[in-house]
Design a protein around this motif. Sequence first.
Motif, short mmCIF file in Angstrom:
data_model
loop_
_atom_site.label_atom_id
_atom_site.label_comp_id
_atom_site.label_asym_id
_atom_site.label_seq_id
_atom_site.Cartn_x
_atom_site.Cartn_y
_atom_site.Cartn_z
N ARG A 112 6.43 4.93 3.79
CA ARG A 112 6.86 6.35 3.90
C ARG A 112 6.21 7.08 5.07
N HIS A 113 5.07 6.57 5.56
CA HIS A 113 4.45 7.21 6.73
C HIS A 113 5.01 6.65 8.04
N HIS A 114 5.73 5.53 7.93
CA HIS A 114 6.08 4.80 9.16
C HIS A 114 7.44 5.16 9.72
N ASN A 132 6.01 8.85 13.95
CA ASN A 132 4.65 8.47 13.57
C ASN A 132 4.24 7.13 14.17
N LEU A 133 5.17 6.18 14.16
CA LEU A 133 4.86 4.87 14.74
C LEU A 133 4.59 4.98 16.24
N ARG A 170 0.82 -1.22 0.00
CA ARG A 170 0.00 0.00 0.00
C ARG A 170 0.86 1.28 0.00
N TRP A 225 2.80 2.40 2.26
CA TRP A 225 2.63 3.13 3.52
C TRP A 225 3.94 3.25 4.31
N PRO A 263 9.75 6.69 12.82
CA PRO A 263 9.63 6.35 14.25
C PRO A 263 8.66 7.24 15.03
#
Lengths: 114, 114, 114, 114
Positions: A21-23, A27-28, A17, A19, A25
């Motif tokens: 690039r959003h993950h 953001n996680l 997906r 994704w 540290p």
Amino acid sequence: MDMQKIQNIIKTFSRERDWDRHHNPKNLAMALSVETAELVEIFQWLTPEQCDNLTSEKHEHLKEEVADVAVYLLRICMAYDIDLEEAIIEKMKKNEKKYPLYDTNGEKIIYQKK
Amino acid sequence: MDMQKIQNIIKTFSRERDWDRHHNPKNLAMALSVETAELVEIFQWLTPEQCDNLTSEKHEHLKEEVADVAVYLLRICMAYDIDLEEAIIEKMKKNEKKYPLYDTNGEKIIYQKK
Amino acid sequence: MDMQKIQNIIKTFSRERDWDRHHNPKNLAMALSVETAELVEIFQWLTPEQCDNLTSEKHEHLKEEVADVAVYLLRICMAYDIDLEEAIIEKMKKNEKKYPLYDTNGEKIIYQKK
Amino acid sequence: MDMQKIQNIIKTFSRERDWDRHHNPKNLAMALSVETAELVEIFQWLTPEQCDNLTSEKHEHLKEEVADVAVYLLRICMAYDIDLEEAIIEKMKKNEKKYPLYDTNGEKIIYQKK
């Protein structure tokens, strides 16, 4: 728990997906705290009795939230090359030293959460 | 991850210190959120660059906090007889249905976190 | 609460230490969640009776954590030009519509947290 | 902020729905953490640029979550007879002592978030 299999499922899902690039540290860590709160939300207004007799609907919901927390926790482990089993075992050893069962006189220590 | 071994370590630690009486579901959920925040705290003021180059001291700290989160999550699983591996696999299957790779026309869906 | 005075104290403190550069919205949200957890931590192992009879030490600690949460909440308000008083009043009006006192037959609604 | 007015709105809302019985300190602390996470959720996947240019829809959402956090924080203050303004002012004074502007040589201290 077959950690390799679980990590592969998580990695593949995210890569397919786009994704990753959003993950990062931060953001996680934020996502972990959001999922944790969704688990807390299940219990927030329940009485102790209701907690001990969770409806099957709430039990199913809890199972999902537990999974969501675990997934973000595993993503963080994967990002930092942390072996979760090893981390738990090491931490529990530290806890055993921090809260020893016997004092220096050999007397059993009575623990109370403060 | 040898779940039986890990659960035994966690159970024994708590029973030997007579802490089970504190570990009702609401308290465990609160403890989970506190440990999650201790993990968030590691990252809160870091720049993305600092996150990508965690000092070994912070990496060690992260490993401990990851373990603390996992331990409370496992306690919740144990209290409610949840098989964590199964919960994760089922949830990921739900996620795959919720976020399918292709739309009904067979076109690949472009996902963005909103 | 003299909001202008409070905001000035917060702004000056941060500016004098050159901390504004750390106070981007994501960091502030993370800090808010960390401070909230420090407040939760006070209560996590307490029995209901202990909560109702907080020691003066814990009461003092609570006062500090309440302040820390408020300060980060106000920073977020300041970053987004949100008038906290207005926000609360508007939200409570929404809540009153969401949870009306009487149903369409004019009968008083009995509310239970689910 | 007219604290008396705000507190009356909050108290009346809860009393009229007979919700005070749910509002014990542990539940309030849990609710505070859940609302805080709903605020964090707004920012979790946003880039810094998106945070700086919040859509009006997200800004409206943020305003609501800020209010929800504030309401539970004020409930905790009310339960423990804490004057929020006083708590903030006292805490900021402590912070000023903890992070002084000048060291004992009269040199300006350069602060970095660690």
